[in-house]
Design an enzyme around this catalytic site. Structure first.
Site, mmCIF file in Angstrom:
data_model
loop_
_atom_site.group_PDB
_atom_site.id
_atom_site.type_symbol
_atom_site.label_atom_id
_atom_site.label_comp_id
_atom_site.label_asym_id
_atom_site.label_seq_id
_atom_site.Cartn_x
_atom_site.Cartn_y
_atom_site.Cartn_z
ATOM 1 N N ARG A 14 0.818 -1.213 0.000
ATOM 2 C CA ARG A 14 0.000 0.000 0.000
ATOM 3 C C ARG A 14 0.852 1.264 0.000
ATOM 4 O O ARG A 14 0.337 2.372 -0.205
ATOM 5 C CB ARG A 14 -0.938 -0.005 1.219
ATOM 6 C CG ARG A 14 -0.222 0.282 2.531
ATOM 7 C CD ARG A 14 -1.041 -0.108 3.735
ATOM 8 N NE ARG A 14 -2.162 0.775 3.996
ATOM 9 C CZ ARG A 14 -2.123 1.833 4.805
ATOM 10 N NH1 ARG A 14 -0.981 2.183 5.398
ATOM 11 N NH2 ARG A 14 -3.195 2.554 5.033
ATOM 12 N N TRP B 171 12.123 8.021 6.482
ATOM 13 C CA TRP B 171 13.107 7.246 7.245
ATOM 14 C C TRP B 171 13.268 5.832 6.705
ATOM 15 O O TRP B 171 14.347 5.251 6.810
ATOM 16 C CB TRP B 171 12.826 7.297 8.747
ATOM 17 C CG TRP B 171 11.759 6.429 9.325
ATOM 18 C CD1 TRP B 171 10.471 6.320 8.919
ATOM 19 C CD2 TRP B 171 11.891 5.586 10.478
ATOM 20 N NE1 TRP B 171 9.782 5.463 9.738
ATOM 21 C CE2 TRP B 171 10.624 5.003 10.714
ATOM 22 C CE3 TRP B 171 12.944 5.276 11.344
ATOM 23 C CZ2 TRP B 171 10.388 4.113 11.767
ATOM 24 C CZ3 TRP B 171 12.712 4.392 12.395
ATOM 25 C CH2 TRP B 171 11.444 3.819 12.599
ATOM 26 N N SER C 254 7.064 15.612 9.087
ATOM 27 C CA SER C 254 8.252 14.959 8.550
ATOM 28 C C SER C 254 8.289 13.531 9.098
ATOM 29 O O SER C 254 7.248 12.940 9.387
ATOM 30 C CB SER C 254 9.503 15.747 8.927
ATOM 31 O OG SER C 254 10.652 15.209 8.313
ATOM 32 N N ARG D 266 -5.867 12.364 10.006
ATOM 33 C CA ARG D 266 -4.984 12.065 8.884
ATOM 34 C C ARG D 266 -5.840 11.603 7.697
ATOM 35 O O ARG D 266 -6.662 10.696 7.855
ATOM 36 C CB ARG D 266 -4.001 10.955 9.263
ATOM 37 C CG ARG D 266 -2.966 11.342 10.306
ATOM 38 C CD ARG D 266 -2.242 10.110 10.835
ATOM 39 N NE ARG D 266 -3.159 9.210 11.515
ATOM 40 C CZ ARG D 266 -3.032 7.881 11.571
ATOM 41 N NH1 ARG D 266 -2.004 7.294 10.964
ATOM 42 N NH2 ARG D 266 -3.916 7.136 12.218
ATOM 43 N N PRO D 267 -5.668 12.182 6.515
ATOM 44 C CA PRO D 267 -6.475 11.760 5.370
ATOM 45 C C PRO D 267 -6.366 10.269 5.083
ATOM 46 O O PRO D 267 -7.350 9.629 4.702
ATOM 47 C CB PRO D 267 -5.904 12.598 4.223
ATOM 48 C CG PRO D 267 -5.411 13.833 4.887
ATOM 49 C CD PRO D 267 -4.856 13.367 6.208
ATOM 50 N N ASP E 13 3.960 4.526 14.542
ATOM 51 C CA ASP E 13 2.514 4.724 14.601
ATOM 52 C C ASP E 13 1.815 3.365 14.513
ATOM 53 O O ASP E 13 1.714 2.824 13.419
ATOM 54 C CB ASP E 13 2.032 5.682 13.523
ATOM 55 C CG ASP E 13 2.652 5.418 12.136
ATOM 56 O OD1 ASP E 13 3.675 4.717 12.035
ATOM 57 O OD2 ASP E 13 2.097 5.932 11.169
ATOM 58 N N GLU F 250 7.013 -6.346 6.056
ATOM 59 C CA GLU F 250 7.232 -5.055 6.720
ATOM 60 C C GLU F 250 7.694 -5.240 8.161
ATOM 61 O O GLU F 250 8.537 -4.502 8.658
ATOM 62 C CB GLU F 250 5.920 -4.273 6.683
ATOM 63 C CG GLU F 250 5.960 -2.939 7.391
ATOM 64 C CD GLU F 250 4.581 -2.331 7.543
ATOM 65 O OE1 GLU F 250 4.497 -1.113 7.693
ATOM 66 O OE2 GLU F 250 3.577 -3.083 7.507
#
Length: 546
Positions: free
Chosen positions: A150, A157, A204, A276-277, A310, A494
């Site tokens: 996605r 980073w 950022s 957050r969109p 997050d 991931e």
């Protein structure tokens, strides 16, 4: 210290419609005049309804969709049609938007190849060409690597850890291209955004640009530091904005915090206190359930997104619940260690340019930051580093792998390194590598998950203080887990469950993604530095088959 809490007020105390706040995203950006597509702002009520009704299972899909005509025309059509009896919101969206590109379908994994051969084959699959897509994507001048799945854009980073693998692959020009892309973003937006999407511009990510320059300098020489000094100075100015205006009465501004002894350290922040969109419905739900002022929750969620963690219990006031998130009240260990390195790099650049006064300035700033970080985040009692809650005036006492960052940058004495190493080995070391935290909250940056960037920072930090046996142990466990999952599933992921090797990693807002940029980069670099890791990992796999 309580006066610091009162001084934190930075948004209206009453709820403000988040869509009206989105224009603040570009308030001081050089990109303001370019009329970039901002889906959450340009589509207004349509955007809100698509996200709240979960038209797409993944909230990131719609912000990445490409309008077939102008947003104004689409919005007008929506207003005209939305109240018709047979109106179908999803059908409307599919008629007016092009879905974002899906992962390449022409690539087939061949698990008879070694994991290193697989990664080398993946670089072209994860490479994207420069330019815009007519949607929310910010155009870049050069090709670049995306994480995969996605994540269809460059991430700040992530890219450092991807570059480690590109370096092992001899892909110097691709590293050069990615550094130049980030330099372009600094020069056009004033900083490096979370990723090259318009909806990421208000924040950022951990400042790894200086470390990217070190990789490039290893390949192309120290002139790299001269060439990119102006860009690094701009990035540093972004993180330090307002530092010269802080006072005891007004101790915070954006990403800088003045502590009672006059020290200045940094926090994560986001200028836009709105959902957050790319996680709109999730953020609205979190704020609703929290019982707190929505804009307060939104800013802290976004600040945690800037951290890259997050989400994680390290940001929660109760150590357990997302609704208690208070990221902007914390001085993070890792962020300040990274900025210490930025200051040292700026000092090095000043020396190369023959500017002794500037070199002294950055040396003093780095020393002051190191002293403050050790003073406020080190616990003598626990012999470990914790994030510092500057509102309460105490450390959070939530143990995380962020504690290895001061070791990575050689900021500590041997005795402190010993404390961190002991805690890492005793509490964080699991069968598949290092767990991110010790808490099981269901968040993806908590146990039982392990992540490639934190394995790398830990391994290298421990090596700096000669804990080589522990570093080798971590590297072997991580390489074996990565290799085993690759041969069993054809995927590099991931994140990984490092506690139970038979279970997948989970948690968070989306499924575990395949690709995967930083996993590939760290694994390939580790195997390049220690080829015996692969031999042992594959030997372990053969034993499992017998």
């Amino acid at each position: 210290m309580r006066q610091l809490g009162a001084a934190l007020a930075s948004g209206a105390s009453q709820y403000i419609c988040p869509l009206l706040l989105c224009c603040a995203l570009f308030a001081s950006s050089p990109l303001q005049a370019q009329q970039l597509y901002q889906p959450e702002k340009d589509l207004g009520a349509l955007f809100e309804q698509v996200q709240l009704q979960a038209v797409f299972p993944d909230s990131k899909t719609f912000p990445d969709c490409i309008p077939r005509t102008s947003p104004a025309q689409i919005l007008q059509a929506y207003q005209q049609q939305k109240n018709q009896p047979d109106f179908d919101l999803k059908a409307f969206v599919l008629a007016h938007f092009e879905l974002p590109p899906q992962p390449a379908t022409g690539f087939t994994t061949d698990t008879t190849l070694s994991v290193t051969q697989h990664i080398e084959r993946l670089w072209p699959v994860l490479t994207r060409q420069p330019g815009a897509d007519g949607g929310s994507l910010l155009p870049l001048p050069n090709e670049y690597i995306v994480p995969g799945g996605r994540f269809r854009e460059i991430y700040y980073w992530d890219s450092f850890f991807t570059m480690l693998g590109l370096q092992a692959s001899g892909e110097t020009e691709l590293i050069q291209n990615m550094v130049d892309n980030f330099t372009h973003l600094i020069n056009t937006t004033g900083h490096i955004p979370n990723g090259n999407r318009t909806y990421y511009l208000s924040r950022s990510q951990p400042p790894f640009y200086a470390l990217m320059l070190r990789i490039l300098a290893q390949q192309k020489g120290r002139d790299v530091f001269r060439k990119y000094a102006p860009a690094l100075q701009k990035e540093y100015a972004f993180w330090m904005d307002g530092a010269d205006k802080l006072t005891a009465a007004n101790p915070t501004h954006r990403r800088v915090v003045r502590l009672p002894d006059g020290s200045i350290l940094n926090r994560y922040w986001d200028d836009n206190p709105a959902p957050r969109p790319e996680a709109y419905k999730e953020d609205v739900e979190t704020a609703r359930k929290s019982g707190r002022a929505p804009e307060e929750v939104y800013r802290n969620l976004r600040a945690a997104a800037e951290s890259g963690w997050d989400f994680s219990s390290r940001w929660f006031a109760d150590g357990k619940t997302l609704g208690t998130i208070h990221t902007t009240e914390l001085i993070p260990i890792d962020l300040n260690a990274l900025l210490y390195h930025v200051e040292l790099t700026l000092q090095e650049m000043a020396v190369l340019n023959g500017n002794k006064a500037e070199a002294r300035k950055y040396e003093q700033l780095a020393r002051a930051r190191r002293d403050a970080l050790l003073k406020y985040t080190w616990s003598d009692k626990d012999a470990y580093f914790y994030d510092y809650d500057f509102v309460k005036g105490t450390t959070t006492n939530i143990p995380t792998l962020a504690a290895v960052y001061p070791l990575y940058f050689s900021m500590v004495k041997q005795k402190q390194a010993e404390g961190v190493a002991k805690r890492v080995e005793t509490d964080f070391l699991k069968p598949g590598g290092l767990a991110t935290t010790l808490s099981h909250t269901g968040q993806q940056w908590d146990a039982p998950n392990g992540w490639a960037p934190l394995q790398w920072m830990s391994i290298q930090g421990l090596r700096n203080y000669r804990y080589n046996q522990l570093a080798d142990n971590i590297a072997q466990r991580w390489a074996t887990l990565n290799t085993s999952v690759y041969h069993n599933t054809g995927k590099l992921l991931e994140k990984y469950n490092v506690e139970d090797l038979d279970l997948k990693a989970g948690g968070g807002e989306y499924p575990n993604q395949d690709g995967f940029g930083w996993t590939n980069g760290v694994l390939l670099k580790l195997l390049n530095l220690q080829p015996e890791l692969l031999k042992t990992a594959e030997g372990h796999l053969e034993m499992q088959k017998q």
